[in-house]
Design a protein around this motif. Structure first.
Motif, mmCIF file in Angstrom:
data_model
loop_
_atom_site.group_PDB
_atom_site.id
_atom_site.type_symbol
_atom_site.label_atom_id
_atom_site.label_comp_id
_atom_site.label_asym_id
_atom_site.label_seq_id
_atom_site.Cartn_x
_atom_site.Cartn_y
_atom_site.Cartn_z
ATOM 1 N N ALA A 1 0.942 -1.302 -0.062
ATOM 2 C CA ALA A 1 0.077 0.023 0.031
ATOM 3 C C ALA A 1 0.825 1.306 -0.044
ATOM 4 O O ALA A 1 0.449 2.473 -0.796
ATOM 5 C CB ALA A 1 -0.734 0.039 1.239
ATOM 6 N N THR A 2 2.090 1.197 0.730
ATOM 7 C CA THR A 2 2.854 2.323 0.764
ATOM 8 C C THR A 2 3.348 2.546 -0.568
ATOM 9 O O THR A 2 3.523 3.603 -1.039
ATOM 10 C CB THR A 2 3.977 2.071 1.856
ATOM 11 N N ILE B 1 2.744 14.803 16.502
ATOM 12 C CA ILE B 1 3.522 15.813 16.159
ATOM 13 C C ILE B 1 3.084 16.232 14.733
ATOM 14 O O ILE B 1 2.779 17.336 14.276
ATOM 15 C CB ILE B 1 4.983 15.942 16.358
ATOM 16 N N VAL B 2 3.426 15.191 13.836
ATOM 17 C CA VAL B 2 3.308 15.613 12.558
ATOM 18 C C VAL B 2 1.762 15.576 12.126
ATOM 19 O O VAL B 2 1.175 16.698 11.318
ATOM 20 C CB VAL B 2 3.581 14.338 11.703
ATOM 21 N N GLN B 3 0.747 14.986 12.882
ATOM 22 C CA GLN B 3 -0.470 15.375 12.598
ATOM 23 C C GLN B 3 -0.832 16.859 13.046
ATOM 24 O O GLN B 3 -1.792 17.450 12.596
ATOM 25 C CB GLN B 3 -1.518 14.381 13.541
ATOM 26 N N VAL C 1 2.758 20.714 6.951
ATOM 27 C CA VAL C 1 3.209 19.358 6.336
ATOM 28 C C VAL C 1 2.099 18.825 5.487
ATOM 29 O O VAL C 1 0.931 19.162 5.619
ATOM 30 C CB VAL C 1 3.718 18.431 7.366
ATOM 31 N N SER C 2 2.568 17.910 4.507
ATOM 32 C CA SER C 2 1.701 17.391 3.674
ATOM 33 C C SER C 2 0.766 16.233 4.439
ATOM 34 O O SER C 2 1.435 15.741 5.040
ATOM 35 C CB SER C 2 2.297 17.297 2.177
ATOM 36 N N GLN C 3 -0.083 15.685 3.470
ATOM 37 C CA GLN C 3 -0.851 14.440 4.053
ATOM 38 C C GLN C 3 0.037 13.333 3.776
ATOM 39 O O GLN C 3 0.052 12.257 4.575
ATOM 40 C CB GLN C 3 -2.281 14.327 3.045
ATOM 41 N N SER C 4 1.008 13.454 2.626
ATOM 42 C CA SER C 4 2.081 12.282 2.552
ATOM 43 C C SER C 4 3.144 12.101 3.836
ATOM 44 O O SER C 4 3.247 10.942 4.016
ATOM 45 C CB SER C 4 2.970 12.699 1.411
ATOM 46 N N ALA C 5 3.330 13.078 4.445
ATOM 47 C CA ALA C 5 4.021 13.199 5.624
ATOM 48 C C ALA C 5 3.436 12.426 6.757
ATOM 49 O O ALA C 5 3.841 11.650 7.669
ATOM 50 C CB ALA C 5 4.422 14.588 6.134
ATOM 51 N N VAL C 6 2.019 12.741 6.759
ATOM 52 C CA VAL C 6 1.234 12.025 7.760
ATOM 53 C C VAL C 6 1.263 10.655 7.731
ATOM 54 O O VAL C 6 1.281 9.662 8.246
ATOM 55 C CB VAL C 6 -0.172 12.592 7.884
#
Length: 392
Positions: free
Chosen positions: A166-167, A338-340, A348-353
């Protein structure tokens, strides 16, 4: 020599039928009801003992020996000896020396059997045989436990592979977009596509292995080997189970329970008897044979002690590995928070999450692996202490 013959016979029987082997703990996720599982760890031993053809054969042979009535057998032999004595006297009276001689040989053989019962030799030999047969049945249980643990590991590998796929799909989608924008080359995209194809192939191979091992497990518990079985989770070890171990006492218990060491001692006793009975002209040779037998026995004991020590060290190491993996999971969960939070602020982007979520999932998988490794180490240790059996 009689003991050696019996043990060789039992060894052949075993070969012919045996099959192919500190904290815990973060809170376990809620599990579905036991009825949802085809097999659970808690019922595995009972199902092997009641369903495995290998175990059943060994147990039936043990029970057949245990059912022997030595008093009745002794009485029967006594009557046969008396009848043969009367027949022998009649043969002598009739002048049939050949018949009398045959009767005498048969009587001598029966008397030898009678003496082995009267002296308890047959009972002791049969008790040793029963112990060996039951030890063999226990080995079938251990082999099935190892298979169960291996299956859980393969199932987790499959879950990790699906998550990894999936990743890759997510990354491919992003890379193809960036390729259209001229930010990455077609070669970069092809490399990830190749990685994805390899992952799909590996998952297919893993699925084949899973079905093969599932069929084997089903056969070991007496079920039709369909290649589809749902396993229950492993029990959660408690602090008490991990902290009430006593190495010295446990080692003594393991050595006492070990059929392998007991059999080695019987072999040593036989060698000592042969050494004592050796004629004078073979005394020097007998001395060397006796010395070799003692060394072999000492080697068996030393090997057992070293293996048990290894089990103890593995158990201790598994506990600290689990603690470290749990700490890493806590760290990754903190990083995800933290990322959220930064994502909600638009930094940050959704990809980082998604990447942070992957890191948490990988850390959680590592905790499950460490927990299973700890349970495996603890189970191996317990099997050694209770049954004197060491993992292959």
């Amino acid at each position: 020599m009689k003991r050696q013959w019996l043990r060789r016979s039992c060894a052949l029987l075993l070969c012919s039928i045996l099959m192919f082997s500190t904290p815990v703990l973060a809170a376990e996720p809620e599990q579905p009801p036991e009825a949802a599982y085809d097999v659970t760890w808690e019922t595995l031993e009972e199902r092997v003992m009641g369903g495995s053809l290998s175990a059943l054969s060994l147990l039936e042979n043990a029970q057949s020996i245990e059912s022997l009535d030595y008093d009745k057998l002794e009485d029967q032999l006594r009557r046969q000896i008396n009848l043969l004595g009367d027949a022998q006297w009649l043969m002598i009276k009739m002048g049939n020396e050949q018949g009398a001689s045959a009767m005498a040989q048969t009587t001598a053989a029966l008397r030898e059997s009678f003496d082995t019962i009267r002296d308890g030799d047959l009972q002791r030999d049969n008790a040793d045989t029963v112990r060996q047969l039951r030890d063999g049945a226990r080995q079938v249980v251990l082999a099935t436990q190892a298979l169960y643990l291996n299956l859980l590991s393969l199932e987790q590998s499959a879950q990790d592979g699906v998550r990894g796929l999936a990743t890759l799909d997510r990354n491919l989608e992003e890379l193809r977009l960036r390729q259209r924008l001229g930010q990455v080359s077609a070669q970069t995209v092809r490399e990830v596509e190749q990685t994805r194809a390899q992952t799909v192939s590996q998952l297919a191979t893993l699925d084949t292995a899973l079905r093969t091992y599932q069929s084997r497990l089903q056969a070991l518990i007496g079920e039709t080997p369909t290649g589809e079985v749902t396993l229950g989770p492993l029990p959660t070890l408690t602090e008490e189970q991990l902290t009430t171990l006593s190495y010295e006492d446990d080692l003594l218990a393991a050595k006492e329970a070990s059929w392998k060491l007991y059999s080695a001692k019987l072999t040593l006793d036989d060698a000592k008897e042969e050494w004592r009975d050796a004629p004078s002209y073979q005394k020097e040779m007998a001395d060397h044979v006796w010395n070799a037998a003692q060394i072999a026995y000492q080697s068996a004991v030393q090997e057992f002690e070293l293996a048990f020590s290894g089990l103890s060290r593995t158990l201790a190491d598994s506990q600290q590995v689990l603690a470290q993996k749990q700490a890493d999971l806590t760290y990754q969960e903190g990083q995800l928070e933290i990322v959220q939070a930064r994502y909600r602020l638009g930094r940050v982007s959704q990809s980082a999450v998604a990447n942070a979520q992957d890191s948490v999932a990988a850390a959680r998988s590592a905790v499950e692996t460490a927990r299973r490794d700890l349970f495996t180490a603890w189970n191996n240790y317990q099997n050694a202490v209770q049954y004197g059996l060491l993992p292959a």
